[in-house]
Design a protein around this motif. Structure first.
Motif, PDB file in Angstrom:
ATOM      1  N   MET A  99      13.669  -7.440 -12.804  1.00 37.45           N
ATOM      2  CA  MET A  99      14.987  -7.073 -13.320  1.00 37.45           C
ATOM      3  C   MET A  99      14.907  -6.577 -14.768  1.00 37.45           C
ATOM      4  SD  MET A  99      17.386  -7.626 -11.039  1.00 37.45           S
ATOM      5  CE  MET A  99      18.888  -8.138 -11.810  1.00 37.45           C
ATOM      6  N   VAL A 100      14.118  -7.249 -15.578  1.00 39.32           N
ATOM      7  CA  VAL A 100      13.949  -6.819 -16.969  1.00 39.32           C
ATOM      8  C   VAL A 100      13.283  -5.449 -17.012  1.00 39.32           C
ATOM      9  CG1 VAL A 100      12.724  -7.327 -19.123  1.00 39.32           C
ATOM     10  CG2 VAL A 100      13.933  -9.140 -17.919  1.00 39.32           C
ATOM     11  N   TYR A 101      12.285  -5.239 -16.172  1.00 38.80           N
ATOM     12  CA  TYR A 101      11.612  -3.941 -16.132  1.00 38.80           C
ATOM     13  C   TYR A 101      12.579  -2.844 -15.682  1.00 38.80           C
ATOM     14  CZ  TYR A 101       7.958  -0.505 -15.570  1.00 38.80           C
ATOM     15  OH  TYR A 101       7.195   0.609 -15.701  1.00 38.80           O
ATOM     16  N   ALA A 102      13.463  -3.144 -14.742  1.00 32.52           N
ATOM     17  CA  ALA A 102      14.448  -2.159 -14.287  1.00 32.52           C
ATOM     18  C   ALA A 102      15.387  -1.772 -15.432  1.00 32.52           C
ATOM     19  CB  ALA A 102      15.239  -2.711 -13.108  1.00 32.52           C
ATOM     20  N   LEU A 103      15.813  -2.751 -16.225  1.00 29.76           N
ATOM     21  CA  LEU A 103      16.680  -2.447 -17.364  1.00 29.76           C
ATOM     22  C   LEU A 103      15.957  -1.609 -18.412  1.00 29.76           C
ATOM     23  CD1 LEU A 103      18.507  -5.857 -17.786  1.00 29.76           C
ATOM     24  CD2 LEU A 103      19.504  -3.695 -17.044  1.00 29.76           C
ATOM     25  N   ILE A 104      14.706  -1.944 -18.680  1.00 30.65           N
ATOM     26  CA  ILE A 104      13.923  -1.165 -19.649  1.00 30.65           C
ATOM     27  C   ILE A 104      13.727   0.263 -19.142  1.00 30.65           C
ATOM     28  CG2 ILE A 104      11.634  -0.933 -20.693  1.00 30.65           C
ATOM     29  CD1 ILE A 104      11.575  -4.014 -20.833  1.00 30.65           C
ATOM     30  N   ASN A 105      13.463   0.411 -17.844  1.00 34.50           N
ATOM     31  CA  ASN A 105      13.292   1.736 -17.256  1.00 34.50           C
ATOM     32  C   ASN A 105      14.574   2.550 -17.401  1.00 34.50           C
ATOM     33  OD1 ASN A 105      12.040   3.809 -15.711  1.00 34.50           O
ATOM     34  ND2 ASN A 105      13.044   3.031 -13.884  1.00 34.50           N
ATOM     35  N   PHE A 106      15.711   1.946 -17.106  1.00 36.63           N
ATOM     36  CA  PHE A 106      16.986   2.648 -17.199  1.00 36.63           C
ATOM     37  C   PHE A 106      17.272   3.089 -18.629  1.00 36.63           C
ATOM     38  CE2 PHE A 106      21.591   2.366 -17.956  1.00 36.63           C
ATOM     39  CZ  PHE A 106      22.009   3.397 -17.137  1.00 36.63           C
ATOM     40  N   THR A 111       7.885   0.656  -9.295  1.00 34.64           N
ATOM     41  CA  THR A 111       7.202  -0.455  -9.949  1.00 34.64           C
ATOM     42  C   THR A 111       8.022  -1.734  -9.836  1.00 34.64           C
ATOM     43  OG1 THR A 111       6.166   1.075 -11.497  1.00 34.64           O
ATOM     44  CG2 THR A 111       6.192  -1.246 -12.115  1.00 34.64           C
ATOM     45  N   VAL A 112       9.332  -1.609  -9.979  1.00 36.53           N
ATOM     46  CA  VAL A 112      10.214  -2.769  -9.816  1.00 36.53           C
ATOM     47  C   VAL A 112      10.073  -3.323  -8.403  1.00 36.53           C
ATOM     48  CG1 VAL A 112      12.632  -3.483  -9.717  1.00 36.53           C
ATOM     49  CG2 VAL A 112      11.821  -2.062 -11.597  1.00 36.53           C
ATOM     50  N   LEU A 113      10.076  -2.441  -7.418  1.00 41.00           N
ATOM     51  CA  LEU A 113       9.909  -2.883  -6.028  1.00 41.00           C
ATOM     52  C   LEU A 113       8.551  -3.543  -5.814  1.00 41.00           C
ATOM     53  CD1 LEU A 113      11.437   0.142  -4.100  1.00 41.00           C
ATOM     54  CD2 LEU A 113      12.397  -2.137  -4.342  1.00 41.00           C
ATOM     55  N   LEU A 114       7.510  -2.969  -6.410  1.00 43.12           N
ATOM     56  CA  LEU A 114       6.167  -3.530  -6.267  1.00 43.12           C
ATOM     57  C   LEU A 114       6.080  -4.928  -6.883  1.00 43.12           C
ATOM     58  CD1 LEU A 114       3.259  -2.949  -5.297  1.00 43.12           C
ATOM     59  CD2 LEU A 114       2.797  -2.102  -7.599  1.00 43.12           C
ATOM     60  N   ILE A 115       6.682  -5.112  -8.046  1.00 48.52           N
ATOM     61  CA  ILE A 115       6.680  -6.434  -8.676  1.00 48.52           C
ATOM     62  C   ILE A 115       7.406  -7.440  -7.791  1.00 48.52           C
ATOM     63  CG2 ILE A 115       7.548  -7.754 -10.648  1.00 48.52           C
ATOM     64  CD1 ILE A 115       7.087  -5.241 -12.364  1.00 48.52           C
ATOM     65  N   ALA A 116       8.523  -7.024  -7.199  1.00 42.71           N
ATOM     66  CA  ALA A 116       9.275  -7.924  -6.320  1.00 42.71           C
ATOM     67  C   ALA A 116       8.461  -8.282  -5.072  1.00 42.71           C
ATOM     68  CB  ALA A 116      10.601  -7.280  -5.926  1.00 42.71           C
ATOM     69  N   VAL A 117       7.782  -7.317  -4.482  1.00 45.23           N
ATOM     70  CA  VAL A 117       6.974  -7.588  -3.283  1.00 45.23           C
ATOM     71  C   VAL A 117       5.800  -8.495  -3.621  1.00 45.23           C
ATOM     72  CG1 VAL A 117       5.436  -6.511  -1.590  1.00 45.23           C
ATOM     73  CG2 VAL A 117       7.663  -5.509  -2.042  1.00 45.23           C
ATOM     74  N   GLY A 140       4.569 -16.033  -3.610  1.00 45.75           N
ATOM     75  CA  GLY A 140       5.494 -17.161  -3.693  1.00 45.75           C
ATOM     76  C   GLY A 140       5.921 -17.479  -5.107  1.00 45.75           C
ATOM     77  N   ARG A 141       6.106 -16.460  -5.917  1.00 41.82           N
ATOM     78  CA  ARG A 141       6.492 -16.646  -7.320  1.00 41.82           C
ATOM     79  C   ARG A 141       7.860 -16.010  -7.554  1.00 41.82           C
ATOM     80  NH1 ARG A 141       1.911 -17.326 -10.844  1.00 41.82           N
ATOM     81  NH2 ARG A 141       3.568 -17.762 -12.334  1.00 41.82           N
ATOM     82  N   PRO A 142       8.941 -16.748  -7.392  1.00 39.69           N
ATOM     83  CA  PRO A 142      10.279 -16.155  -7.544  1.00 39.69           C
ATOM     84  C   PRO A 142      10.590 -15.687  -8.962  1.00 39.69           C
ATOM     85  CG  PRO A 142      10.437 -18.523  -7.211  1.00 39.69           C
ATOM     86  CD  PRO A 142       9.001 -18.158  -7.023  1.00 39.69           C
ATOM     87  N   GLU A 143       9.840 -16.177  -9.946  1.00 43.15           N
ATOM     88  CA  GLU A 143      10.099 -15.723 -11.316  1.00 43.15           C
ATOM     89  C   GLU A 143       9.713 -14.259 -11.519  1.00 43.15           C
ATOM     90  OE1 GLU A 143       6.227 -18.004 -11.257  1.00 43.15           O
ATOM     91  OE2 GLU A 143       8.245 -18.470 -10.654  1.00 43.15           O
ATOM     92  N   PHE A 144       8.942 -13.693 -10.594  1.00 42.59           N
ATOM     93  CA  PHE A 144       8.610 -12.270 -10.676  1.00 42.59           C
ATOM     94  C   PHE A 144       9.855 -11.403 -10.517  1.00 42.59           C
ATOM     95  CE2 PHE A 144       3.813 -11.587  -9.913  1.00 42.59           C
ATOM     96  CZ  PHE A 144       3.504 -12.608 -10.779  1.00 42.59           C
ATOM     97  N   VAL A 163       0.837  -1.207   0.000  1.00 43.54           N
ATOM     98  CA  VAL A 163       0.000   0.000   0.000  1.00 43.54           C
ATOM     99  C   VAL A 163       0.871   1.255   0.000  1.00 43.54           C
ATOM    100  CG1 VAL A 163      -1.665   1.304   1.375  1.00 43.54           C
ATOM    101  CG2 VAL A 163      -1.965  -1.148   1.057  1.00 43.54           C
ATOM    102  N   THR A 164       1.960   1.227   0.752  1.00 38.70           N
ATOM    103  CA  THR A 164       2.866   2.380   0.789  1.00 38.70           C
ATOM    104  C   THR A 164       3.522   2.598  -0.573  1.00 38.70           C
ATOM    105  OG1 THR A 164       3.313   1.923   3.121  1.00 38.70           O
ATOM    106  CG2 THR A 164       4.841   3.374   1.990  1.00 38.70           C
ATOM    107  N   LEU A 165       3.931   1.527  -1.214  1.00 38.92           N
ATOM    108  CA  LEU A 165       4.507   1.653  -2.554  1.00 38.92           C
ATOM    109  C   LEU A 165       3.502   2.241  -3.539  1.00 38.92           C
ATOM    110  CD1 LEU A 165       6.629  -1.586  -2.975  1.00 38.92           C
ATOM    111  CD2 LEU A 165       7.447   0.759  -3.052  1.00 38.92           C
ATOM    112  N   LEU A 166       2.259   1.811  -3.462  1.00 34.57           N
ATOM    113  CA  LEU A 166       1.219   2.357  -4.342  1.00 34.57           C
ATOM    114  C   LEU A 166       0.996   3.841  -4.082  1.00 34.57           C
ATOM    115  CD1 LEU A 166      -1.317  -0.599  -4.366  1.00 34.57           C
ATOM    116  CD2 LEU A 166       0.102   0.195  -6.265  1.00 34.57           C
ATOM    117  N   LEU A 167       1.054   4.248  -2.822  1.00 36.41           N
ATOM    118  CA  LEU A 167       0.887   5.661  -2.482  1.00 36.41           C
ATOM    119  C   LEU A 167       2.047   6.486  -3.043  1.00 36.41           C
ATOM    120  CD1 LEU A 167      -0.645   7.857  -0.885  1.00 36.41           C
ATOM    121  CD2 LEU A 167       0.828   7.293   1.047  1.00 36.41           C
ATOM    122  N   VAL A 168       3.265   5.991  -2.873  1.00 33.81           N
ATOM    123  CA  VAL A 168       4.430   6.707  -3.392  1.00 33.81           C
ATOM    124  C   VAL A 168       4.385   6.761  -4.920  1.00 33.81           C
ATOM    125  CG1 VAL A 168       6.948   6.614  -3.571  1.00 33.81           C
ATOM    126  CG2 VAL A 168       5.843   6.215  -1.382  1.00 33.81           C
TER     127      VAL A 168
END
Length: 93
Positions: free
Chosen positions: A61-68, A40-46, A52-56, A7-12
């Protein structure tokens, strides 16, 4: 606890979007968009941890590279357009 984090990530993220729309300069808007992408990267990880889906994490990581790459591309475009604008003004003078 992770629900509060989500919820905090969504607010930020909402605050970053508002800054991206209102930002007085182009650079403020790009910085806000970069911050939105980082959160968004943090939200996907959380969310991946919550379900329980480690493939997220791979998706994050791919989204972080695209963002950069996107932010660097936008800054290069702005630099190019400003140089073009300066050269056009010098020719008119």
């Amino acid at each position: 606890m992770l629900t509060v984090t989500t919820v905090t990530l969504l607010l930020v993220m909402a605050l970053a979007l508002s800054r991206a729309f209102v930002g007085p300069t182009v650079f403020d808007r790009i910085l806000a968009a970069n911050m939105f992408g980082t959160k968004t990267v943090l939200l996907i990880a959380v969310i991946g941890f919550l379900f329980g889906r480690p493939e997220f994490l791979d998706i994050a990581m791919v989204y972080a590279l695209i963002n950069f790459i996107g932010v660097i591309g936008m800054l290069r475009l702005i630099e190019y357009l400003e140089d073009e604008n300066r050269s056009n003004q010098e020719e008119d003078a």
